[in-house]
Each structure stands twice: as C-alpha cells, then as structure tokens.
Design a protein around this motif. Structure first.
Motif, PDB file in Angstrom:
ATOM      1  N   LEU A 135       0.827  -1.203   0.000  1.00 39.95           N
ATOM      2  CA  LEU A 135       0.000   0.000   0.000  1.00 39.95           C
ATOM      3  C   LEU A 135       0.863   1.254   0.000  1.00 39.95           C
ATOM      4  N   LEU A 136       1.912   1.271   0.806  1.00 30.72           N
ATOM      5  CA  LEU A 136       2.814   2.430   0.844  1.00 30.72           C
ATOM      6  C   LEU A 136       3.469   2.662  -0.514  1.00 30.72           C
ATOM      7  N   GLU A 137       3.893   1.600  -1.166  1.00 33.63           N
ATOM      8  CA  GLU A 137       4.495   1.730  -2.495  1.00 33.63           C
ATOM      9  C   GLU A 137       3.504   2.327  -3.488  1.00 33.63           C
ATOM     10  N   GLU A 138       2.261   1.856  -3.447  1.00 38.28           N
ATOM     11  CA  GLU A 138       1.232   2.360  -4.352  1.00 38.28           C
ATOM     12  C   GLU A 138       0.933   3.837  -4.087  1.00 38.28           C
ATOM     13  N   VAL A 139       0.838   4.204  -2.816  1.00 36.35           N
ATOM     14  CA  VAL A 139       0.585   5.605  -2.465  1.00 36.35           C
ATOM     15  C   VAL A 139       1.744   6.488  -2.943  1.00 36.35           C
ATOM     16  N   ARG A 140       2.957   6.032  -2.732  1.00 39.36           N
ATOM     17  CA  ARG A 140       4.118   6.804  -3.192  1.00 39.36           C
ATOM     18  C   ARG A 140       4.120   6.941  -4.709  1.00 39.36           C
TER      19      ARG A 140
ATOM     20  N   SER B 274       1.509   9.491  -5.703  1.00 39.58           N
ATOM     21  CA  SER B 274       1.800  10.875  -5.316  1.00 39.58           C
ATOM     22  C   SER B 274       2.879  11.510  -6.195  1.00 39.58           C
ATOM     23  N   THR B 275       3.674  10.690  -6.874  1.00 35.85           N
ATOM     24  CA  THR B 275       4.706  11.237  -7.772  1.00 35.85           C
ATOM     25  C   THR B 275       4.239  11.284  -9.212  1.00 35.85           C
ATOM     26  N   ALA B 276       3.072  10.740  -9.472  1.00 37.27           N
ATOM     27  CA  ALA B 276       2.551  10.729 -10.862  1.00 37.27           C
ATOM     28  C   ALA B 276       1.934  12.030 -11.229  1.00 37.27           C
TER      29      ALA B 276
END
Length: 92
Positions: free
Chosen positions: A82-87, A90-92
């Motif tokens: 989940l953290l990887e997906e959120v990160r 947020s950079t997209a």
C-alpha cells in the motif's frame, strides 16, 4: 510491542499485547482466520483502557505462535504494498 504469554500449549496460546487496540487486533484476527490451520482466533478487551488478550488455537500440529508470526508478516507485506502504491500515485 510488549507481549505477555498467559497460557501456551502445543495447539493453543493466550497472550496479552500491551499497547494495542481494536484497530490492530481486528486486522490480526482477520488475517489469522485466513490460515486453514487456525481453528480459533479472537481477542477481548475487558475494559476501555485494558490491554487486549489474544486467544489462538490451531489444528494439524501447527504452532500457534508460528501462525501469529506468519499473519503479522502478511500484514506487513500488505502495508508495504500500500505504501508503495501511495508513493507511486503521489509522484505521478
């Protein structure tokens, strides 16, 4: 996290998880119940500010402590994903 084992047998464990509340305990119990070798997984919090007590029984010779460790590892993996997906979002 500080734990205190109250009762331990080959197929059963009862422990207190100090400092935890309903949020973590609900997630842990739900994850434990996805394991076919876990017969019972439940927790109780007797009073509003008391520590939760976890009770786990297993079948087929599985150590309940191992079942808890594996459930915690799966929860950690879900959180990391989940953290990887959120990160990434947020950079997209």
């Amino acid at each position: 996290m500080d734990i205190k084992i109250l009762e331990r047998e080959e197929d059963k464990v009862r422990m207190v998880l100090k400092g935890e509340g309903h949020t973590f305990m609900n997630a842990l119990v739900e994850e434990l119940l996805t394991d076919a070798s876990v017969d019972v997984a439940k927790y109780t919090i007797l009073f509003q500010f008391s520590e939760p007590e976890l009770f786990v029984t297993t079948i087929n010779g599985k150590d309940p402590i191992v079942a808890i460790q594996e459930a915690c590892a799966r929860l950690t993996t879900y959180c990391d994903e989940l953290l990887e997906e959120v990160r990434a979002q947020s950079t997209a």
